[in-house]
Design a protein around this motif. Structure first.
Motif: not given
Length: 98
Positions: A18-45
């Protein structure tokens, strides 16, 4: 456009926690149209209410499963993560070493 990646994160058939899925959701929420997300580990945590080391392990496993590609940018910049969920969705799951 990030809704596509959130939907993919929620519906991926990969054997992830579930945590890994949540990390994917956070990255997906911040991803651009190309699927690239820039999100610091601390911010995800902080968003996931967990520790940075736990997020780092989750990111490493998601990368090993082929759900993410990581690109380091050097210095103090957060790495880029490209979501590759769609490409990995039909592949097998990671074997556990119990």
């Amino acid at each position: 456009m990030s809704n596509i990646y959130i939907d993919q994160a929620l519906s991926t058939r990969a054997d992830i926690t579930p945590l890994e899925r949540l990390v994917l959701v956070f990255l997906g929420r911040n991803a651009g149209p190309d699927g690239i997300a820039s999100m610091a580990v601390g911010r995800i945590a902080q968003s996931a209410n967990t520790g940075s080391e736990t997020v780092t392990r989750a990111l490493r496993r998601l990368t090993n499963l082929g759900l993410l590609e990581r690109q380091d940018r050097g210095g103090s910049l957060a790495p880029l993560h490209r979501l590759t969920i769609e490409n990995a969705a039909g592949e097998g799951t990671e074997e556990s070493s119990a």
